[in-house]
Scaffold this motif. Sequence first.
Motif, PDB file in Angstrom:
ATOM      1  N   THR A   1       0.798  -1.192   0.173  1.00 48.93           N
ATOM      2  CA  THR A   1       0.178  -0.086  -0.060  1.00 48.93           C
ATOM      3  C   THR A   1       0.800   1.213   0.194  1.00 48.93           C
ATOM      4  OG1 THR A   1      -0.276   0.069   2.585  1.00 48.93           O
ATOM      5  CG2 THR A   1      -1.908  -1.134   1.443  1.00 48.93           C
ATOM      6  N   GLY A   2       0.364   2.455  -0.341  1.00 50.00           N
ATOM      7  CA  GLY A   2       0.879   3.726  -0.241  1.00 50.00           C
ATOM      8  C   GLY A   2       0.794   4.313   1.091  1.00 50.00           C
ATOM      9  N   ILE A   3       0.889   5.450   1.249  1.00 48.98           N
ATOM     10  CA  ILE A   3       0.549   6.279   2.472  1.00 48.98           C
ATOM     11  C   ILE A   3      -0.810   6.416   2.598  1.00 48.98           C
ATOM     12  CG2 ILE A   3       1.025   8.467   3.951  1.00 48.98           C
ATOM     13  CD1 ILE A   3       3.544   8.755   2.010  1.00 48.98           C
ATOM     14  N   GLU A   4      -1.595   5.621   3.519  1.00 51.22           N
ATOM     15  CA  GLU A   4      -2.818   5.642   4.032  1.00 51.22           C
ATOM     16  C   GLU A   4      -3.031   6.608   5.109  1.00 51.22           C
ATOM     17  OE1 GLU A   4      -4.631   1.451   2.933  1.00 51.22           O
ATOM     18  OE2 GLU A   4      -3.056   1.072   4.572  1.00 51.22           O
ATOM     19  N   PHE A   5      -4.299   7.169   4.813  1.00 56.74           N
ATOM     20  CA  PHE A   5      -4.558   8.225   5.696  1.00 56.74           C
ATOM     21  C   PHE A   5      -6.005   8.438   6.106  1.00 56.74           C
ATOM     22  CE2 PHE A   5      -6.366  10.304   1.900  1.00 56.74           C
ATOM     23  CZ  PHE A   5      -5.576  10.187   1.079  1.00 56.74           C
ATOM     24  N   GLN A   6      -6.129   9.298   7.150  1.00 56.44           N
ATOM     25  CA  GLN A   6      -7.501   9.110   7.848  1.00 56.44           C
ATOM     26  C   GLN A   6      -8.279  10.424   7.102  1.00 56.44           C
ATOM     27  OE1 GLN A   6      -4.819   8.379   9.926  1.00 56.44           O
ATOM     28  NE2 GLN A   6      -5.603   6.210   9.615  1.00 56.44           N
ATOM     29  N   ILE A   7      -9.607  10.264   6.982  1.00 50.99           N
ATOM     30  CA  ILE A   7     -10.409  11.299   6.524  1.00 50.99           C
ATOM     31  C   ILE A   7     -11.626  11.533   7.331  1.00 50.99           C
ATOM     32  CG2 ILE A   7      -9.796  11.732   4.172  1.00 50.99           C
ATOM     33  CD1 ILE A   7     -11.533   9.466   3.156  1.00 50.99           C
ATOM     34  N   LEU A   8     -12.448  12.482   7.129  1.00 52.84           N
ATOM     35  CA  LEU A   8     -13.704  12.585   7.996  1.00 52.84           C
ATOM     36  C   LEU A   8     -14.961  12.482   6.648  1.00 52.84           C
ATOM     37  CD1 LEU A   8     -13.184  15.869   9.979  1.00 52.84           C
ATOM     38  CD2 LEU A   8     -13.598  13.584  10.780  1.00 52.84           C
ATOM     39  N   TYR A   9     -15.549  11.248   7.027  1.00 52.83           N
ATOM     40  CA  TYR A   9     -16.678  10.983   6.147  1.00 52.83           C
ATOM     41  C   TYR A   9     -17.860  11.826   6.655  1.00 52.83           C
ATOM     42  CZ  TYR A   9     -13.891   6.905   4.636  1.00 52.83           C
ATOM     43  OH  TYR A   9     -12.849   6.249   4.102  1.00 52.83           O
TER      44      TYR A   9
END
Lengths: 439, 291
Positions: free
Chosen positions: A158-166
């Motif tokens: 995987t690449g750089i995974e990140f967090q988001i607000l859904y």
Amino acid sequence: MKKVWFKSLTALVTIAMLSLFLAACSGGNSSQGSTGSSGNSGEEKVRLKVYAQHFDDDTSKPFDYAVEELKKEMPNVEIVLDPAVQDGYQKLKTYAATGNMPDIFETDWVTLQTFAKSKNVLLLDEFEETTAFKNKLNPGVEGRLIAPDGHIYAFPFTGIEFQILYYNKEIFEEAGIEVPIKTVDQLAEAAKKLKEKGYVPLSIFAKEKWIPTALYQGFVTREEAMGYGKLDEAGVTELPESFITAAHQLRTLQEAGLFDVNATNTNYDQASSLFYTGKAAMFVNGQWEIYSSQEKLGDKVDWMYWPAKDEETYEKTKYAVNGSPSPGGFAVSPSTKDPELTVKVASFLAQKAAEYKYAQLGSPIVSVKVDKEITAEIPPMMQRIADEILPNATDYAVALNNVSIKNVLDDNTQSMLIDGFSTEQFIKNLNSVLAKENK
Amino acid sequence: MDRYLSNKKAILIFLLPALLAYTVVLISPVLQTMYRSFFEWDGLGTAVFNGLDNYKEMFQDPLLMTSLRNGFIFSVVLVVFQIGLGTILALACADPRVKFRKMLKTAYFVPVILSVTVVCQLWIAMYDPTNGLINKLFQIMGISYQQNWLTSPTVSIVAIAFVNAWQFMGYQFSLLYAGVKSIPEQYYEAATIDGCSKWMAHRKVTLPLMKETFKFCFIIAITSGIGAFVQMLIMTNGGPGTSNYTLTFMIYRYAFLENKYGYASAISVLLVAISLVATMIINKVFDRKDG
């Protein structure tokens, strides 16, 4: 005569007990380095034991695809899967402690650091295959392959995974909340409106301590692009101002009712269920949640950028991404019988898993360049990531390597989601560990 | 037969296997843990001798006070609920005037046979602050007392301890009931002839004669409280923050999450020491009443 008989019997019993004890404690190295030949059909088959995550579609499908591709590329190699358990790599550590390491194992940076010290992982720096892998890397993801100490221990897929607000667009519309939410104050206002309407404003599975930490880092990255990497620096013995600002923001949001009262005791299933059944308006998780959320909520769901202290900061730091490139992926055991071949297989598995994610899931967040066309329909939210974030990313947060600081941070960010835990307590506890670890 | 019983060598031969097994299974790990506690060791690499450093660090660790306090609270809840209520129920079930005694005895013991995970999940649902049975019951009864049972740093340890107390009360109850039933009926008859009331008979006859049973029950309850772990792990994962940590949780954290096996060993030594001291104190207290 009597004495001789007694001595003989005592010796016999002692030897029997000791034999049993030693046999039990030997751990049995018989399976160490499971490379070997199988069958008697003539062609020698090399069997490699691979310890990999294989428990749901997200983990099993890319692996199975990679194994199928390997059969075509290297028919003489047979993969024996040892499914990883979600135990914080305790099973793997037990393998290491007993000298039974699988030939290839999938693990994270925390475990790799321990294995590197105890020489339970093969250093991949000098292998030809590593250079080839490095050349295929997607730009900006070097940190997933090259460790902070400059060495290479594992091949990531995987690449750089990140967090988001859904967020649920329908609920936002119903509550009269305008998007995008750009500031923390606007988010606090939104939380109040949503609560009044009877919704849980933000659903979070904070029983797992990493997710409140990830949430907090979202606010930190608006102030400090390095993210938690800043806390690893020698001499940082007090919490930097950017972290204090973010802590105050977290408290403001908690007081505004952003989190459910039971947040710190909510697991993933409960939190995601709140969001997918329309009881919660927002949800926080990694970008990998896009597939599930799109499948369950369709057009109703979208993601938003992390809010900042003011609109100017929001615009300026919008593309500082809440994700840290930490090394991890398929590593190789030093006890494998044919290191050249095993390294080649580990690299192949990583590349093919990346290929599956890219071509068949449409995820652009993979470690290496893939020369295959995307066959899947890309979810619109993922397309937004590909169009907006990836080409514009200004910074990625830096991984926090110190486990002691990380654990104290996890504990305290979780505590910030409950009533009665003050920002001052948060700062005091963090300062205490920073003073100890970074002096 | 007597010839063998008076033969020390024969006794030794027959004891040897058990003694060896005991040494291998119990004594050796304890000694190894004590030895490891003087090293800085990540569980895999080379251990480096660091003398008393782990112990010095342990006594400065803020988690230690939280863990000791929680262990104490846990023990108190177990003693009050398991021994206090267990005794009352045992006395009630031993009284022939109480109806449905057989059914009650079974009912008290049922939670013991359930898995800890099942019991914890059951209580997690009951403690839910919005939809849980406990808060709903208060609401139905018109009591305004509503709690975040498992997310409050002050209330949650008591709530969790109660779950353990509830589940294993049947075990203590069975010991206490056996203790009550072992007292000869003539003693009560004599007490009644002497004019004792039911309560007085229990105070003067039952409780003193059950001293050994109580001693054993106290040791179980207090050492279980000091070493509590599973309920915290399942119900709150030690949180919020570290508010539900106990010594065992500290050991788990440092050994398995931070790879500090030497330090975790030092905490284990403290745990064993506290449990031994607690056992000795209980023995002392109960023996003193003998004289």
